[in-house]
Design an enzyme around this catalytic site. Sequence first.
Site, PDB file in Angstrom:
ATOM      1  N   TYR A 130       0.761  -1.116   0.037  1.00  0.00           N
ATOM      2  CA  TYR A 130       0.116  -0.030   0.085  1.00  0.00           C
ATOM      3  C   TYR A 130       0.892   1.224   0.112  1.00  0.00           C
ATOM      4  O   TYR A 130       0.867   2.245   0.684  1.00  0.00           O
ATOM      5  CB  TYR A 130      -1.039   0.022   1.176  1.00  0.00           C
ATOM      6  CG  TYR A 130      -2.411   0.652   0.855  1.00  0.00           C
ATOM      7  CD1 TYR A 130      -3.277   0.126  -0.147  1.00  0.00           C
ATOM      8  CD2 TYR A 130      -2.833   1.857   1.213  1.00  0.00           C
ATOM      9  CE1 TYR A 130      -4.337   0.613  -0.493  1.00  0.00           C
ATOM     10  CE2 TYR A 130      -3.882   2.573   0.987  1.00  0.00           C
ATOM     11  CZ  TYR A 130      -4.699   1.955  -0.027  1.00  0.00           C
ATOM     12  OH  TYR A 130      -5.975   2.392  -0.363  1.00  0.00           O
ATOM     13  N   LEU A 131       1.744   1.152  -1.122  1.00  0.00           N
ATOM     14  CA  LEU A 131       2.894   2.049  -0.953  1.00  0.00           C
ATOM     15  C   LEU A 131       2.397   3.579  -1.037  1.00  0.00           C
ATOM     16  O   LEU A 131       1.346   3.981  -1.821  1.00  0.00           O
ATOM     17  CB  LEU A 131       3.745   1.968  -2.359  1.00  0.00           C
ATOM     18  CG  LEU A 131       4.395   0.282  -2.303  1.00  0.00           C
ATOM     19  CD1 LEU A 131       5.307   0.116  -3.718  1.00  0.00           C
ATOM     20  CD2 LEU A 131       5.191   0.188  -1.141  1.00  0.00           C
ATOM     21  N   GLU A 135       4.181   7.860  -0.470  1.00  0.00           N
ATOM     22  CA  GLU A 135       5.570   8.586  -0.900  1.00  0.00           C
ATOM     23  C   GLU A 135       6.762   8.413   0.407  1.00  0.00           C
ATOM     24  O   GLU A 135       7.968   8.436   0.149  1.00  0.00           O
ATOM     25  CB  GLU A 135       5.284  10.179  -0.588  1.00  0.00           C
ATOM     26  CG  GLU A 135       4.567  10.525  -1.826  1.00  0.00           C
ATOM     27  CD  GLU A 135       5.350  10.351  -3.084  1.00  0.00           C
ATOM     28  OE1 GLU A 135       6.732  10.719  -3.394  1.00  0.00           O
ATOM     29  OE2 GLU A 135       4.778  10.302  -4.131  1.00  0.00           O
ATOM     30  N   HIS A 179       7.313   5.151   1.631  1.00  0.00           N
ATOM     31  CA  HIS A 179       8.011   4.113   0.996  1.00  0.00           C
ATOM     32  C   HIS A 179       8.875   4.538   0.095  1.00  0.00           C
ATOM     33  O   HIS A 179      10.179   4.037  -0.284  1.00  0.00           O
ATOM     34  CB  HIS A 179       7.018   3.139   0.560  1.00  0.00           C
ATOM     35  CG  HIS A 179       5.938   2.358   1.692  1.00  0.00           C
ATOM     36  ND1 HIS A 179       4.877   2.691   1.499  1.00  0.00           N
ATOM     37  CD2 HIS A 179       6.396   1.862   2.481  1.00  0.00           C
ATOM     38  CE1 HIS A 179       4.073   2.209   2.790  1.00  0.00           C
ATOM     39  NE2 HIS A 179       5.022   1.332   3.119  1.00  0.00           N
ATOM     40  N   ASP A 223       8.750   4.706  12.151  1.00  0.00           N
ATOM     41  CA  ASP A 223       8.600   3.345  12.947  1.00  0.00           C
ATOM     42  C   ASP A 223       9.982   3.691  13.679  1.00  0.00           C
ATOM     43  O   ASP A 223      10.654   2.701  13.535  1.00  0.00           O
ATOM     44  CB  ASP A 223       8.291   2.313  12.328  1.00  0.00           C
ATOM     45  CG  ASP A 223       7.110   2.361  11.552  1.00  0.00           C
ATOM     46  OD1 ASP A 223       6.010   2.250  11.858  1.00  0.00           O
ATOM     47  OD2 ASP A 223       6.990   2.599  10.052  1.00  0.00           O
ATOM     48  N   GLN A 269      11.032   0.428  15.705  1.00  0.00           N
ATOM     49  CA  GLN A 269      11.320  -0.681  14.961  1.00  0.00           C
ATOM     50  C   GLN A 269      12.753  -0.396  14.299  1.00  0.00           C
ATOM     51  O   GLN A 269      13.544  -1.296  14.194  1.00  0.00           O
ATOM     52  CB  GLN A 269      10.231  -0.493  13.705  1.00  0.00           C
ATOM     53  CG  GLN A 269      10.654  -1.372  12.640  1.00  0.00           C
ATOM     54  CD  GLN A 269       9.664  -1.680  11.327  1.00  0.00           C
ATOM     55  OE1 GLN A 269       8.475  -2.358  11.719  1.00  0.00           O
ATOM     56  NE2 GLN A 269       9.703  -0.655  10.428  1.00  0.00           N
ATOM     57  N   VAL A 321       8.464  11.204   6.250  1.00  0.00           N
ATOM     58  CA  VAL A 321       7.707  12.059   4.860  1.00  0.00           C
ATOM     59  C   VAL A 321       6.417  12.203   5.545  1.00  0.00           C
ATOM     60  O   VAL A 321       5.425  11.524   5.792  1.00  0.00           O
ATOM     61  CB  VAL A 321       7.762  11.306   3.699  1.00  0.00           C
ATOM     62  CG1 VAL A 321       6.685  11.857   2.563  1.00  0.00           C
ATOM     63  CG2 VAL A 321       9.053  10.888   3.268  1.00  0.00           C
ATOM     64  N   SER A 373       0.236   3.830   5.572  1.00  0.00           N
ATOM     65  CA  SER A 373      -0.646   3.402   4.918  1.00  0.00           C
ATOM     66  C   SER A 373      -2.132   3.107   5.689  1.00  0.00           C
ATOM     67  O   SER A 373      -3.098   3.087   5.017  1.00  0.00           O
ATOM     68  CB  SER A 373      -0.360   1.713   4.685  1.00  0.00           C
ATOM     69  OG  SER A 373       0.885   1.713   4.258  1.00  0.00           O
ATOM     70  N   ARG A 374      -2.105   3.452   6.995  1.00  0.00           N
ATOM     71  CA  ARG A 374      -3.307   3.323   7.868  1.00  0.00           C
ATOM     72  C   ARG A 374      -4.249   4.659   7.973  1.00  0.00           C
ATOM     73  O   ARG A 374      -4.920   4.734   8.320  1.00  0.00           O
ATOM     74  CB  ARG A 374      -2.980   3.119   9.273  1.00  0.00           C
ATOM     75  CG  ARG A 374      -2.561   1.478   9.355  1.00  0.00           C
ATOM     76  CD  ARG A 374      -2.270   1.062  10.650  1.00  0.00           C
ATOM     77  NE  ARG A 374      -2.167  -0.390  11.196  1.00  0.00           N
ATOM     78  CZ  ARG A 374      -0.980  -0.850  11.409  1.00  0.00           C
ATOM     79  NH1 ARG A 374       0.035  -0.327  11.560  1.00  0.00           N
ATOM     80  NH2 ARG A 374      -0.809  -2.498  11.413  1.00  0.00           N
TER      81      ARG A 374
END
Length: 291
Positions: free
Chosen positions: A32-33, A35, A37, A150, A153, A176, A186-187
Amino acid sequence: MQVTATIAETRALLDAVRADGRRVGLVPTMGYLHEGHLSLVERARAETDVVVMSIFVNPLQFGAGEDLASYPRDLDGDTAAAEAGGVDVLFVPDLTEMYPVPAATSVIVPDLATTMEGATRPTHFAGVATVVAKLFNIAGPCRAYFGEKDFQQLAIVGRMATDLSFPVEVVGCPIVREPDGLARSSRNVYLSAAERAAAPVLHRALQAGAAAIGAGERDASVVRDLVAAVVEAEPLAELDYVAIVDPATLSDLTDPSGSSPLTGEVRLLAAARFGRPRLLDNLGVLVPEQG
Ligand code: AMP
């Protein structure tokens, strides 16, 4: 762009790249790319010769009752975006390719994984570290690009690579944002119009914390409470946590046992639910020296 579905094919391709003296850049994603990513792809393109992006919605990192089944997916759109963004190899394994048998092995980084996101999602980072370890073993020696979005992470993956001597250099890339400050995610697609309008409060709250530090505040708890108050003033936000940590160790700088005036580089992080999605944001602050 070559699309691969198997580990064997991907590994053979990347081994051939390295045998040729070219460098591999790895961009792991759940698809669910957006900017954010693609900024990782851009950085990988600038620093390596062949960019491999993986798209795999990893069930191990979703807890019971989380959004695994409804996680947004758009493989056709992602394939077009990856190609336009300059990805050379798009690795899209299915579940049985990644987990032909249920994984009996788990990679855990407990020192960094129990606070913040780990407090709310206790099995999340074991799932992340395990799948990233697999992706590192599939990609082989490379530079691997992760977003600061993240942040916990990124710290965990970097530490795992160091501790387990993966031949992988983990590279962190800036967040970004949308023009109004909301971190791309994506969420974000889950947000209603009213929640979307409210969501930039996370970034504004972190900026207020940074501004307080800039104005001389050195008590981490005061800064944390100020950030929390800004988020809590937004009726559509349900605050989960605000944290102020050492960016390398993620140690809590508001911990009363070790609390000392803020100094050096610190990271402010926040998570809040806006209706259905839980959104994350964070900001790095270099605490000015007081003369
Ligand atoms: P995901 O598909 O959400 O697992 O994200 C894949 C990678 O993209 C992770 O390294 C994320 O940190 C990174 N990423 C996601 N959103 C952003 C963003 N807004 N800015 C920079 N990197 C991001």
